[in-house]
Design an enzyme around this catalytic site. Structure first.
Site, PDB file in Angstrom:
ATOM      1  N   GLU A  82      -3.421  20.172  13.155  1.00 32.54           N
ATOM      2  CA  GLU A  82      -3.385  19.880  11.717  1.00 32.54           C
ATOM      3  C   GLU A  82      -4.437  18.837  11.326  1.00 32.54           C
ATOM      4  O   GLU A  82      -4.450  17.731  11.869  1.00 32.54           O
ATOM      5  CB  GLU A  82      -1.985  19.363  11.336  1.00 32.54           C
ATOM      6  N   LYS A 260       9.309  14.871   9.700  1.00 35.96           N
ATOM      7  CA  LYS A 260       8.198  15.703  10.183  1.00 35.96           C
ATOM      8  C   LYS A 260       6.909  14.875  10.224  1.00 35.96           C
ATOM      9  O   LYS A 260       6.101  14.988  11.135  1.00 35.96           O
ATOM     10  CB  LYS A 260       8.039  16.926   9.272  1.00 35.96           C
ATOM     11  N   ASP A 276       6.978  16.837  27.221  1.00 38.99           N
ATOM     12  CA  ASP A 276       7.789  17.946  26.713  1.00 38.99           C
ATOM     13  C   ASP A 276       8.091  17.702  25.225  1.00 38.99           C
ATOM     14  O   ASP A 276       8.951  16.902  24.864  1.00 38.99           O
ATOM     15  CB  ASP A 276       9.083  18.006  27.543  1.00 38.99           C
ATOM     16  N   HIS A 374      -6.395  16.111   2.424  1.00 43.28           N
ATOM     17  CA  HIS A 374      -6.217  17.355   3.171  1.00 43.28           C
ATOM     18  C   HIS A 374      -7.310  18.347   2.816  1.00 43.28           C
ATOM     19  O   HIS A 374      -7.816  19.058   3.668  1.00 43.28           O
ATOM     20  CB  HIS A 374      -4.875  18.003   2.788  1.00 43.28           C
TER      21      HIS A 374
HETATM   22  C1  MEV Z   1       2.552  16.799   6.571  1.00 41.52           C
HETATM   23  O1  MEV Z   1       2.194  17.240   7.858  1.00 41.52           O
HETATM   24  C2  MEV Z   1       3.501  15.621   6.661  1.00 41.52           C
HETATM   25  C3  MEV Z   1       4.044  15.112   5.322  1.00 41.52           C
HETATM   26  O2  MEV Z   1       4.643  16.187   4.625  1.00 41.52           O
HETATM   27  C4  MEV Z   1       5.054  14.048   5.653  1.00 41.52           C
HETATM   28  C5  MEV Z   1       5.837  13.552   4.457  1.00 41.52           C
HETATM   29  O3  MEV Z   1       5.985  14.287   3.473  1.00 41.52           O
HETATM   30  O4  MEV Z   1       6.309  12.397   4.538  1.00 41.52           O
HETATM   31  C6  MEV Z   1       2.935  14.582   4.461  1.00 41.52           C
END
Ligand code: MEV
Length: 425
Positions: A82, A260, A276, A374
Site C-alpha cells: 500500500e 486497520k 506470522d 494517497h
Molecule cells: C488506510 O490504509 C488506513 C486508514 O483508513 C486508517 C484510519 O482510517 O484510521 C487511513
C-alpha cells in the site's frame, strides 16, 4: 552517533538510500546484493518453506526513518503493497521525535497453550486435580524443550478454566510458556501435546484440542508518545484527533478502520522480519474485543499543556529466531537493519510503528483527509500501469494530480503526448 533522522531520504535514489542504510546497519556487500536482487528468495528455498510451490512472489521492501524508541534510533524495515504507509510512519515518527520519541515496553514473552478436556463427571474436581499436579505437568512440558529451559524460558505456570459450551462444560488448561526470542507456536504446541495424555490420565476425561492461543494477553507490547501541539499544526488538530478517537471508541465500524491503520505499520514490519502476520491480526482484533465490545487498540488524550498523548497496548507474538525470520534471507537482513537483540525489543519497535501509523492516519483524517497524499502515489502506480518508465512516471503522475483526474486512459494520453514531444525535441 547513529541517527535515523535522515531528511530527504525519500528523494534519494535506491542506491543512495541503500548506502545510507548500509552505513547505519553495517550491511555487507552480500546483504546489498541480496536487497538489490529481486530474485533473492531462491526457488529451492521457497520450495522448502511451503508446499506446492510454483514461484516466488515479491513485494516492495522499504525503511521508515526518524524512529526514536527508548532513546535509541531505528531504521525500520517495512514490506507492504500500500502506498503512503512508509511515508506516514516516517512523518509521524518525526513528529513524535519532537516530543522525545516513543517510550515502549513489554511483558515477559509468555504464550498460552490450550488443552481442551471434555467428558469429565465433575469439572470442578478435575480442575482441582489438574492444579494439584501443576509441578508434574510443567516437568513433562519442559522435558520437551531443554534448550528453551536453559535459555531461561519454558513452561512456568498453568491456569485452569471451566467454560460452558454448546456441548456442555469443558475444562481448559492454559500452559503458560515463556518462549524467549521465538514466536513460540512450535514450542507451545509441542508442550501442549506432551502434557495432554497425563491430563487425561489424572482426570479420566478426554482431551481433544492442544494448541496455542493467538489471544496472547500475557505477551503485551506497549508504546506511548507525546506530540507537541505546534508540531501537529495547533490545538485544533489535537482536538480533531480526539474527536477521531472518540468516534472509534463509540463505534465498531470506525474502530475496525482505526485498528486497520495501526496494523498497517505492525504488519509491514512483521512481513519484513518474516513473522506470522495472521497470528498478529488474530491477536490484535481479539484483544480489541476483550471487553465484550470491539474497541480501538490505542488511546488518545490531551495533556495539561494541550499537547497530544497517545498510548497503544496490544498482544505482540513475534520472534527473531526460528521460522522464516531466519530462513528468508531478506528477513535476516531486516533484523540486521533493526539491530534488535531480543524478540521483546522487536515487539517494542512494532508497537511504536503501529502507534505512528495510527497517529499519521488520524492527523490526516482530522485535517486535509488522506486522499491528497494517497493520490500522488496512486497516480504514480497508474502512470506505471499505463507504460510510463523513468522520469516519465513522475511527469505523468504530476499532470494527473494537477488535473485531478487519475485514470489509466488519461495516463496513456499524457504519456503519448510527452513521448511525441520528446521525439520532436
Ligand atoms: C488506510 O490504509 C488506513 C486508514 O483508513 C486508517 C484510519 O482510517 O484510521 C487511513
Amino acid at each position: 552517533m547513529k541517527t535515523s533522522r535522515i531528511p530527504g531520504f525519500y528523494k534519494l535514489s535506491i542506491i543512495e538510500r541503500l548506502r545510507l542504510v548500509r552505513d547505519f546497519a553495517e550491511l555487507t556487500d552480500e546483504d546489498l546484493a541480496m536487497l538489490l536482487n529481486t530474485g533473492s528468495l531462491q526457488l529451492s528455498l521457497a520450495d522448502r518453506m511451503i508446499e506446492n510451490v510454483i514461484g516466488v512472489f515479491h513485494l516492495p521492501f522499504a525503511v521508515a526513518t526518524n524512529f526514536l524508541i527508548n532513546e535509541r534510533d531505528y531504521l525500520v524495515p517495512m514490506v507492504i503493497e500500500e502506498p503512503s504507509v512508509v511515508a506516514a510512519a516516517s512523518n509521524a515518527a518525526k513528529m513524535v521525535r519532537e516530543g522525545g520519541g516513543f517510550k515502549a515496553s513489554t511483558t515477559p514473552p509468555v504464550m498460552i497453550g490450550q488443552i481442551q478436556l471434555v467428558d469429565v463427571k465433575d469439572p470442578h474436581e478435575a480442575k482441582e486435580v489438574i492444579l494439584g499436579e501443576k509441578e508434574h505437568i510443567l516437568e513433562i512440558a519442559n522435558s520437551k524443550d531443554p534448550i528453551l529451559v536453559k535459555l531461561g524460558g519454558g513452561a512456568k505456570d498453568i491456569e485452569v478454566r471451566i467454560i460452558d459450551s454448546m456441548k456442555g462444560s469443558m475444562v481448559i488448561t492454559h500452559l503458560l510458556v515463556d518462549v524467549r526470542d521465538a514466536m513460540g507456536a512450535n514450542a507451545v504446541n509441542t508442550m501442549a501435546e506432551a502434557v495432554a495424555p497425563y491430563i487425561e490420565k489424572i482426570t479420566g476425561g478426554r482431551v481433544y484440542l492442544r494448541i496455542i492461543s493467538n489471544l496472547a494477553v500475557k505477551r503485551l507490547a506497549r508504546a506511548e508518545c507525546v506530540v507537541p501541539k505546534e508540531v501537529l499544526g495547533g490545538e485544533d488538530v489535537v482536538d480533531g484527533i480526539l474527536y477521531a478517537y472518540a468516534f472509534a471508541a463509540a463505534d465498531p465500524y470506525r474502530a475496525a478502520t482505526h485498528n486497520k491503520g495501526i496494523m498497517n505499520g505492525v504488519i509491514a514490519v512483521a512481513l519484513a522480519t518474516g513473522n506470522d502476520t495472521r497470528a498478529l491480526e488474530a491477536g490484535a482484533h481479539a484483544y480489541a474485543s476483550l471487553s465484550g465490545r470491539y474497541l480501538p487498540l490505542s488511546v488518545w488524550e490531551k495533556t495539561e499543556k494541550g499537547d497530544l498523548r497517545g498510548y497503544l497496548e496490544m498482544p505482540m507474538a513475534v520472534g527473531i529466531v526460528g521460522g522464516a525470520t531466519r530462513s528468508n534471507p531478506l528477513a535476516r537482513i531486516a533484523l540486521k537493519i533493526l539491530g534488535v537483540k531480543t524478540a521483546s525489543e522487536l515487539a517494542q519497535v512494532m508497537v511504536s510503528v503501529g502507534l505512528a501509523n495510527n497517529l499519521a492516519a488520524l492527523r490526516a483524517l482530522a485535517t486535509e483527509g488522506i486522499q491528497r497524499g494517497h493520490m500522488k502515489l496512486h497516480a504514480r502506480n497508474i502512470a506505471i500501469a499505463a507504460g510510463a518508465t523513468g522520469r516519465l512516471i513522475d511527469l505523468v503522475a504530476e499532470r494527473m494530480v494537477e488535473e485531478g483526474v487519475i485514470r489509466i486512459d488519461r495516463a496513456k494520453e499524457i504519456l503519448n503526448e510527452l513521448k511525441s514531444r520528446q521525439e520532436v525535441t
